[in-house]
Design an enzyme around this catalytic site. Structure first.
Site, PDB file in Angstrom:
ATOM      1  N   LYS A  53       0.826  -1.212   0.000  1.00  0.00           N
ATOM      2  CA  LYS A  53       0.000   0.000   0.000  1.00  0.00           C
ATOM      3  C   LYS A  53       0.857   1.258   0.000  1.00  0.00           C
ATOM      4  O   LYS A  53       0.602   2.193  -0.761  1.00  0.00           O
ATOM      5  CB  LYS A  53      -0.927  -0.009   1.226  1.00  0.00           C
ATOM      6  N   GLN A  97      -4.686  -1.594   9.668  1.00  0.00           N
ATOM      7  CA  GLN A  97      -4.604  -2.894   9.004  1.00  0.00           C
ATOM      8  C   GLN A  97      -5.139  -3.983   9.931  1.00  0.00           C
ATOM      9  O   GLN A  97      -4.793  -4.054  11.109  1.00  0.00           O
ATOM     10  CB  GLN A  97      -3.140  -3.183   8.603  1.00  0.00           C
ATOM     11  N   ASP A 120     -10.994   3.023   4.388  1.00  0.00           N
ATOM     12  CA  ASP A 120     -11.360   1.604   4.268  1.00  0.00           C
ATOM     13  C   ASP A 120     -12.875   1.424   4.166  1.00  0.00           C
ATOM     14  O   ASP A 120     -13.351   0.347   3.803  1.00  0.00           O
ATOM     15  CB  ASP A 120     -10.871   0.828   5.502  1.00  0.00           C
TER      16      ASP A 120
HETATM   17  N1  L34 Z   1      -7.924  -2.472   7.266  1.00  0.00           N
HETATM   18  N2  L34 Z   1      -7.217  -4.578   6.657  1.00  0.00           N
HETATM   19  C1  L34 Z   1      -7.705  -3.374   6.318  1.00  0.00           C
HETATM   20  N3  L34 Z   1      -8.007  -3.045   5.028  1.00  0.00           N
HETATM   21  C2  L34 Z   1      -7.789  -3.938   4.034  1.00  0.00           C
HETATM   22  O1  L34 Z   1      -8.133  -3.633   2.785  1.00  0.00           O
HETATM   23  C3  L34 Z   1      -7.262  -5.191   4.346  1.00  0.00           C
HETATM   24  N4  L34 Z   1      -6.954  -6.136   3.386  1.00  0.00           N
HETATM   25  C4  L34 Z   1      -7.171  -7.538   3.694  1.00  0.00           C
HETATM   26  C5  L34 Z   1      -6.456  -7.831   5.022  1.00  0.00           C
HETATM   27  N5  L34 Z   1      -6.590  -6.759   5.995  1.00  0.00           N
HETATM   28  C6  L34 Z   1      -7.004  -5.499   5.674  1.00  0.00           C
HETATM   29  C7  L34 Z   1      -5.936  -6.019   2.515  1.00  0.00           C
HETATM   30  O2  L34 Z   1      -5.333  -4.973   2.326  1.00  0.00           O
HETATM   31  C8  L34 Z   1      -6.496  -8.215   2.515  1.00  0.00           C
HETATM   32  N6  L34 Z   1      -5.689  -7.191   1.906  1.00  0.00           N
HETATM   33  C9  L34 Z   1      -4.801  -7.417   0.836  1.00  0.00           C
HETATM   34  C10 L34 Z   1      -4.196  -6.377   0.143  1.00  0.00           C
HETATM   35  C11 L34 Z   1      -3.328  -6.609  -0.906  1.00  0.00           C
HETATM   36  C12 L34 Z   1      -3.044  -7.886  -1.289  1.00  0.00           C
HETATM   37  C13 L34 Z   1      -3.634  -8.931  -0.619  1.00  0.00           C
HETATM   38  C14 L34 Z   1      -4.511  -8.691   0.439  1.00  0.00           C
HETATM   39  C15 L34 Z   1      -2.090  -8.129  -2.416  1.00  0.00           C
HETATM   40  O3  L34 Z   1      -1.381  -7.243  -2.808  1.00  0.00           O
HETATM   41  N7  L34 Z   1      -2.034  -9.350  -2.947  1.00  0.00           N
HETATM   42  C16 L34 Z   1      -1.122  -9.714  -4.016  1.00  0.00           C
HETATM   43  C17 L34 Z   1      -0.080 -10.704  -3.549  1.00  0.00           C
HETATM   44  C18 L34 Z   1       0.680 -10.235  -2.373  1.00  0.00           C
HETATM   45  C19 L34 Z   1       1.709 -11.249  -1.908  1.00  0.00           C
HETATM   46  O4  L34 Z   1       2.522 -11.672  -2.725  1.00  0.00           O
HETATM   47  O5  L34 Z   1       1.685 -11.611  -0.723  1.00  0.00           O
HETATM   48  C20 L34 Z   1      -1.943 -10.372  -5.131  1.00  0.00           C
HETATM   49  O6  L34 Z   1      -1.488 -10.359  -6.268  1.00  0.00           O
HETATM   50  O7  L34 Z   1      -3.013 -10.921  -4.826  1.00  0.00           O
END
Ligand code: L34
Length: 299
Positions: A53, A97, A120
Protein backbone atom coordinates in the site's frame (compact mmCIF):
# COMPACT_ATOMS: atom_id res chain seq x y z
CA UNK A 1 -10.78 -22.30 -21.31
CA UNK A 2 -11.64 -19.15 -19.34
CA UNK A 3 -10.42 -15.67 -20.23
CA UNK A 4 -8.13 -14.30 -17.58
CA UNK A 5 -9.21 -11.13 -15.76
CA UNK A 6 -5.83 -9.48 -15.31
CA UNK A 7 -6.12 -7.68 -11.98
CA UNK A 8 -2.52 -6.61 -12.12
CA UNK A 9 -3.01 -4.79 -15.43
CA UNK A 10 -6.38 -3.29 -14.49
CA UNK A 11 -4.99 -2.11 -11.14
CA UNK A 12 -2.11 -0.43 -13.00
CA UNK A 13 -4.69 1.40 -15.12
CA UNK A 14 -6.59 2.58 -12.01
CA UNK A 15 -3.34 3.69 -10.37
CA UNK A 16 -2.39 5.64 -13.50
CA UNK A 17 -5.74 7.45 -13.34
CA UNK A 18 -5.26 8.21 -9.65
CA UNK A 19 -1.72 9.43 -10.35
CA UNK A 20 -2.98 11.86 -13.01
CA UNK A 21 -5.72 13.14 -10.70
CA UNK A 22 -3.28 13.56 -7.82
CA UNK A 23 -0.95 15.52 -10.13
CA UNK A 24 -3.81 17.79 -11.21
CA UNK A 25 -4.86 18.26 -7.58
CA UNK A 26 -1.35 19.26 -6.58
CA UNK A 27 -0.92 21.46 -9.67
CA UNK A 28 -4.07 23.30 -8.58
CA UNK A 29 -2.23 24.33 -5.42
CA UNK A 30 -3.27 21.66 -2.93
CA UNK A 31 -0.87 19.59 -0.87
CA UNK A 32 -0.50 15.91 -1.78
CA UNK A 33 -3.10 13.55 -0.27
CA UNK A 34 -1.79 11.96 2.93
CA UNK A 35 -2.52 8.43 4.15
CA UNK A 36 -1.66 7.18 7.65
CA UNK A 37 -1.46 3.40 8.00
CA UNK A 38 -1.45 1.74 11.40
CA UNK A 39 0.11 -1.69 11.71
CA UNK A 40 0.10 -3.51 15.06
CA UNK A 41 2.24 -6.58 15.67
CA UNK A 42 4.32 -8.60 13.27
CA UNK A 43 2.00 -10.68 11.11
CA UNK A 44 4.18 -11.13 7.99
CA UNK A 45 1.23 -11.10 5.58
CA UNK A 46 -0.09 -7.84 7.06
CA UNK A 47 3.36 -6.28 6.90
CA UNK A 48 3.64 -7.25 3.23
CA UNK A 49 0.18 -5.85 2.33
CA UNK A 50 0.98 -2.61 4.14
CA UNK A 51 4.27 -2.32 2.27
CA UNK A 52 2.34 -2.85 -0.96
CA UNK A 53 0.00 0.00 0.00
CA UNK A 54 2.68 2.52 0.95
CA UNK A 55 4.81 1.69 -2.10
CA UNK A 56 1.83 2.12 -4.41
CA UNK A 57 0.92 5.38 -2.65
CA UNK A 58 4.39 6.77 -3.27
CA UNK A 59 4.20 5.83 -6.95
CA UNK A 60 1.01 7.82 -7.49
CA UNK A 61 2.17 10.84 -5.48
CA UNK A 62 0.23 10.14 -2.27
CA UNK A 63 2.22 10.81 0.89
CA UNK A 64 1.97 8.00 3.39
CA UNK A 65 3.35 7.02 6.76
CA UNK A 66 3.24 3.66 8.47
CA UNK A 67 2.84 3.75 12.23
CA UNK A 68 4.14 0.37 13.30
CA UNK A 69 3.43 -0.65 16.89
CA UNK A 70 4.49 -3.54 19.04
CA UNK A 71 1.91 -6.31 19.45
CA UNK A 72 1.51 -5.37 23.15
CA UNK A 73 0.10 -1.94 22.32
CA UNK A 74 -3.03 -1.44 24.41
CA UNK A 75 -6.44 -0.58 23.05
CA UNK A 76 -6.32 2.75 24.91
CA UNK A 77 -2.97 3.60 23.34
CA UNK A 78 -4.27 2.76 19.88
CA UNK A 79 -7.39 4.88 20.45
CA UNK A 80 -5.19 7.79 21.52
CA UNK A 81 -3.17 7.41 18.30
CA UNK A 82 -6.36 7.50 16.22
CA UNK A 83 -7.56 10.59 18.07
CA UNK A 84 -4.27 12.27 17.24
CA UNK A 85 -4.61 11.39 13.53
CA UNK A 86 -8.30 12.43 13.51
CA UNK A 87 -7.26 15.86 14.77
CA UNK A 88 -4.25 16.21 12.45
CA UNK A 89 -5.33 18.47 9.59
CA UNK A 90 -2.48 17.16 7.41
CA UNK A 91 -3.87 13.57 7.47
CA UNK A 92 -6.59 12.77 4.91
CA UNK A 93 -6.96 9.01 5.32
CA UNK A 94 -6.51 6.63 8.25
CA UNK A 95 -6.26 2.89 7.79
CA UNK A 96 -5.85 0.32 10.57
CA UNK A 97 -4.60 -2.89 9.00
CA UNK A 98 -6.56 -5.96 10.14
CA UNK A 99 -6.38 -8.36 11.87
CA UNK A 100 -5.53 -6.68 15.17
CA UNK A 101 -4.09 -8.63 18.12
CA UNK A 102 -6.78 -10.52 20.07
CA UNK A 103 -6.69 -8.16 23.10
CA UNK A 104 -7.88 -5.23 20.94
CA UNK A 105 -11.54 -4.96 19.97
CA UNK A 106 -11.50 -4.11 16.25
CA UNK A 107 -14.99 -2.52 16.26
CA UNK A 108 -14.02 -0.12 19.01
CA UNK A 109 -11.00 0.96 16.96
CA UNK A 110 -12.76 1.25 13.60
CA UNK A 111 -15.63 3.23 15.17
CA UNK A 112 -13.12 5.78 16.48
CA UNK A 113 -11.89 6.81 13.01
CA UNK A 114 -13.56 9.97 11.71
CA UNK A 115 -15.85 8.82 8.87
CA UNK A 116 -14.38 11.52 6.59
CA UNK A 117 -10.94 9.89 7.01
CA UNK A 118 -12.19 6.29 6.89
CA UNK A 119 -10.68 5.30 3.54
CA UNK A 120 -11.36 1.60 4.27
CA UNK A 121 -15.08 2.34 4.52
CA UNK A 122 -15.38 0.19 7.65
CA UNK A 123 -16.92 2.81 9.96
CA UNK A 124 -20.65 2.21 10.63
CA UNK A 125 -21.49 5.59 9.08
CA UNK A 126 -19.91 4.54 5.77
CA UNK A 127 -21.35 1.03 6.00
CA UNK A 128 -24.78 2.61 6.56
CA UNK A 129 -24.33 4.99 3.65
CA UNK A 130 -23.43 2.06 1.40
CA UNK A 131 -26.51 0.13 2.54
CA UNK A 132 -28.72 3.15 1.79
CA UNK A 133 -27.06 3.90 -1.55
CA UNK A 134 -25.78 7.27 -0.29
CA UNK A 135 -22.35 8.80 -0.96
CA UNK A 136 -19.68 7.33 1.29
CA UNK A 137 -16.41 5.43 1.28
CA UNK A 138 -16.78 1.97 -0.23
CA UNK A 139 -14.43 -0.76 1.06
CA UNK A 140 -11.55 -1.23 -1.36
CA UNK A 141 -11.86 -4.96 -2.06
CA UNK A 142 -15.55 -4.93 -3.08
CA UNK A 143 -15.04 -1.68 -5.01
CA UNK A 144 -12.05 -3.28 -6.74
CA UNK A 145 -14.14 -6.31 -7.73
CA UNK A 146 -16.76 -4.03 -9.30
CA UNK A 147 -14.01 -2.26 -11.24
CA UNK A 148 -12.68 -5.61 -12.49
CA UNK A 149 -16.12 -6.51 -13.83
CA UNK A 150 -16.77 -3.09 -15.32
CA UNK A 151 -13.40 -2.73 -17.00
CA UNK A 152 -13.61 -6.26 -18.41
CA UNK A 153 -16.92 -5.35 -20.04
CA UNK A 154 -18.84 -7.91 -17.99
CA UNK A 155 -22.55 -7.16 -17.77
CA UNK A 156 -24.02 -7.28 -14.28
CA UNK A 157 -27.58 -6.07 -14.85
CA UNK A 158 -30.05 -8.90 -14.43
CA UNK A 159 -27.28 -11.41 -13.79
CA UNK A 160 -27.32 -13.80 -10.86
CA UNK A 161 -24.36 -13.02 -8.62
CA UNK A 162 -23.60 -15.57 -5.91
CA UNK A 163 -21.35 -14.28 -3.14
CA UNK A 164 -19.78 -16.95 -0.94
CA UNK A 165 -18.75 -15.33 2.35
CA UNK A 166 -20.42 -12.77 4.62
CA UNK A 167 -17.53 -10.85 6.16
CA UNK A 168 -17.85 -7.14 6.91
CA UNK A 169 -14.81 -6.49 4.70
CA UNK A 170 -15.86 -8.33 1.54
CA UNK A 171 -19.01 -10.46 1.37
CA UNK A 172 -21.61 -8.16 2.90
CA UNK A 173 -20.54 -4.85 1.30
CA UNK A 174 -20.07 -6.60 -2.04
CA UNK A 175 -23.58 -8.04 -1.93
CA UNK A 176 -24.96 -4.55 -1.23
CA UNK A 177 -22.90 -3.01 -4.06
CA UNK A 178 -24.08 -5.62 -6.56
CA UNK A 179 -27.67 -4.68 -5.72
CA UNK A 180 -27.03 -0.97 -6.26
CA UNK A 181 -28.95 0.78 -9.03
CA UNK A 182 -26.83 0.83 -12.18
CA UNK A 183 -25.24 -2.50 -11.27
CA UNK A 184 -28.54 -4.30 -10.88
CA UNK A 185 -27.46 -7.87 -10.21
CA UNK A 186 -29.71 -10.39 -8.49
CA UNK A 187 -27.74 -11.45 -5.43
CA UNK A 188 -27.50 -14.61 -3.36
CA UNK A 189 -25.22 -14.61 -0.32
CA UNK A 190 -23.93 -17.97 0.93
CA UNK A 191 -21.81 -18.78 3.99
CA UNK A 192 -20.50 -21.58 6.17
CA UNK A 193 -24.00 -22.62 7.31
CA UNK A 194 -25.56 -22.65 3.83
CA UNK A 195 -27.06 -26.03 2.98
CA UNK A 196 -26.28 -27.45 -0.42
CA UNK A 197 -23.86 -24.72 -1.38
CA UNK A 198 -23.02 -26.33 -4.72
CA UNK A 199 -26.66 -26.17 -5.86
CA UNK A 200 -26.54 -22.38 -5.40
CA UNK A 201 -23.07 -21.73 -6.81
CA UNK A 202 -24.02 -23.75 -9.91
CA UNK A 203 -26.68 -21.13 -10.64
CA UNK A 204 -24.24 -18.22 -10.61
CA UNK A 205 -23.58 -16.13 -13.68
CA UNK A 206 -21.04 -14.34 -11.50
CA UNK A 207 -19.50 -16.32 -8.65
CA UNK A 208 -17.48 -14.53 -5.98
CA UNK A 209 -15.45 -16.65 -3.59
CA UNK A 210 -14.55 -14.86 -0.33
CA UNK A 211 -14.39 -17.78 2.06
CA UNK A 212 -10.78 -17.96 3.19
CA UNK A 213 -10.35 -21.68 2.47
CA UNK A 214 -7.78 -22.76 -0.10
CA UNK A 215 -9.31 -24.22 -3.32
CA UNK A 216 -12.76 -24.51 -1.72
CA UNK A 217 -14.64 -23.86 -4.97
CA UNK A 218 -14.21 -26.86 -7.23
CA UNK A 219 -15.14 -27.25 -10.90
CA UNK A 220 -18.36 -29.18 -10.17
CA UNK A 221 -19.65 -26.11 -8.28
CA UNK A 222 -19.27 -23.80 -11.28
CA UNK A 223 -21.54 -23.32 -14.26
CA UNK A 224 -20.09 -23.48 -17.78
CA UNK A 225 -19.05 -20.00 -18.86
CA UNK A 226 -19.52 -18.36 -15.43
CA UNK A 227 -17.49 -15.35 -14.30
CA UNK A 228 -15.42 -16.44 -11.30
CA UNK A 229 -13.86 -13.88 -8.95
CA UNK A 230 -11.43 -15.31 -6.42
CA UNK A 231 -10.94 -13.10 -3.35
CA UNK A 232 -8.98 -15.67 -1.33
CA UNK A 233 -5.30 -15.20 -0.52
CA UNK A 234 -4.21 -18.34 1.32
CA UNK A 235 -0.61 -19.15 2.08
CA UNK A 236 -0.01 -22.88 1.66
CA UNK A 237 3.28 -24.52 2.53
CA UNK A 238 5.43 -25.35 -0.46
CA UNK A 239 9.01 -26.40 0.24
CA UNK A 240 9.75 -26.19 -3.49
CA UNK A 241 9.02 -22.45 -3.41
CA UNK A 242 11.81 -20.01 -2.48
CA UNK A 243 9.63 -18.36 0.20
CA UNK A 244 8.52 -21.75 1.62
CA UNK A 245 4.89 -21.07 0.77
CA UNK A 246 2.70 -20.40 -2.22
CA UNK A 247 -0.41 -18.23 -2.57
CA UNK A 248 -3.60 -19.97 -3.61
CA UNK A 249 -7.11 -18.61 -3.85
CA UNK A 250 -10.43 -19.94 -2.60
CA UNK A 251 -10.96 -21.38 -6.08
CA UNK A 252 -9.36 -24.50 -7.52
CA UNK A 253 -7.96 -22.44 -10.39
CA UNK A 254 -6.56 -25.24 -12.51
CA UNK A 255 -9.85 -27.13 -12.82
CA UNK A 256 -12.27 -24.18 -12.63
CA UNK A 257 -10.44 -22.23 -15.36
CA UNK A 258 -11.29 -25.09 -17.75
CA UNK A 259 -14.97 -24.48 -17.19
CA UNK A 260 -15.46 -20.78 -16.39
CA UNK A 261 -15.88 -18.06 -19.00
CA UNK A 262 -13.79 -15.55 -17.04
CA UNK A 263 -11.59 -16.01 -14.00
CA UNK A 264 -9.27 -13.97 -11.78
CA UNK A 265 -5.90 -15.46 -10.83
CA UNK A 266 -4.27 -15.45 -7.38
CA UNK A 267 -1.94 -13.65 -7.10
CA UNK A 268 -2.57 -10.90 -9.64
CA UNK A 269 -6.36 -10.73 -9.39
CA UNK A 270 -8.31 -9.00 -6.64
CA UNK A 271 -5.29 -8.22 -4.38
CA UNK A 272 -3.77 -5.47 -6.54
CA UNK A 273 -7.25 -3.94 -7.02
CA UNK A 274 -7.67 -3.62 -3.24
CA UNK A 275 -4.55 -1.48 -3.17
CA UNK A 276 -5.53 0.61 -6.23
CA UNK A 277 -8.99 1.39 -4.85
CA UNK A 278 -7.53 2.33 -1.47
CA UNK A 279 -5.43 4.93 -3.29
CA UNK A 280 -8.51 6.24 -5.06
CA UNK A 281 -10.37 6.50 -1.75
CA UNK A 282 -7.43 8.41 -0.28
CA UNK A 283 -7.47 10.89 -3.16
CA UNK A 284 -11.22 11.30 -2.67
CA UNK A 285 -10.69 11.85 1.08
CA UNK A 286 -8.29 14.68 0.29
CA UNK A 287 -10.76 16.14 -2.20
CA UNK A 288 -13.59 15.50 0.27
CA UNK A 289 -15.47 13.65 -2.41
CA UNK A 290 -16.97 10.79 -0.50
CA UNK A 291 -18.43 8.94 -3.41
CA UNK A 292 -18.04 7.33 -6.70
CA UNK A 293 -20.74 5.87 -8.83
CA UNK A 294 -20.48 2.95 -11.14
CA UNK A 295 -21.59 3.10 -14.73
CA UNK A 296 -23.70 0.21 -15.84
CA UNK A 297 -21.89 0.08 -19.17
CA UNK A 298 -18.15 -0.58 -19.56
CA UNK A 299 -15.82 2.38 -20.12
N1 L34 B 1 -7.92 -2.47 7.27
N2 L34 B 1 -7.22 -4.58 6.66
C1 L34 B 1 -7.71 -3.37 6.32
N3 L34 B 1 -8.01 -3.04 5.03
C2 L34 B 1 -7.79 -3.94 4.03
O1 L34 B 1 -8.13 -3.63 2.78
C3 L34 B 1 -7.26 -5.19 4.35
N4 L34 B 1 -6.95 -6.14 3.39
C4 L34 B 1 -7.17 -7.54 3.69
C5 L34 B 1 -6.46 -7.83 5.02
N5 L34 B 1 -6.59 -6.76 5.99
C6 L34 B 1 -7.00 -5.50 5.67
C7 L34 B 1 -5.94 -6.02 2.52
O2 L34 B 1 -5.33 -4.97 2.33
C8 L34 B 1 -6.50 -8.22 2.51
N6 L34 B 1 -5.69 -7.19 1.91
C9 L34 B 1 -4.80 -7.42 0.84
C10 L34 B 1 -4.20 -6.38 0.14
C11 L34 B 1 -3.33 -6.61 -0.91
C12 L34 B 1 -3.04 -7.89 -1.29
C13 L34 B 1 -3.63 -8.93 -0.62
C14 L34 B 1 -4.51 -8.69 0.44
C15 L34 B 1 -2.09 -8.13 -2.42
O3 L34 B 1 -1.38 -7.24 -2.81
N7 L34 B 1 -2.03 -9.35 -2.95
C16 L34 B 1 -1.12 -9.71 -4.02
C17 L34 B 1 -0.08 -10.70 -3.55
C18 L34 B 1 0.68 -10.24 -2.37
C19 L34 B 1 1.71 -11.25 -1.91
O4 L34 B 1 2.52 -11.67 -2.72
O5 L34 B 1 1.69 -11.61 -0.72
C20 L34 B 1 -1.94 -10.37 -5.13
O6 L34 B 1 -1.49 -10.36 -6.27
O7 L34 B 1 -3.01 -10.92 -4.83
Amino acid sequence: MAQLIDGKAIAAQVRAEVKAEVAAWVAAGHRAPHLAVILVGDNPASASYVRGKTQAAAEVGIASETLHFDTHLTEAELLAEIERLNADESVDGILVQLPLPAHINPSRILHAIRPEKDVDGFHPVNAGRLLLGEPGFVPATPAGILELLRRSGIETAGKHAVVVGRSNIVGRPLAVLLLQRGIDATVTVCHSRTSNLAALTQQADILIAAIGQPRYITADMVRDGAVVIDVGINRVEDPAHPRGYRLVGDVDFEAVSQKAGWITPVPGGVGPMTIALLLRNTLYAAQQRYTYTYKARPL
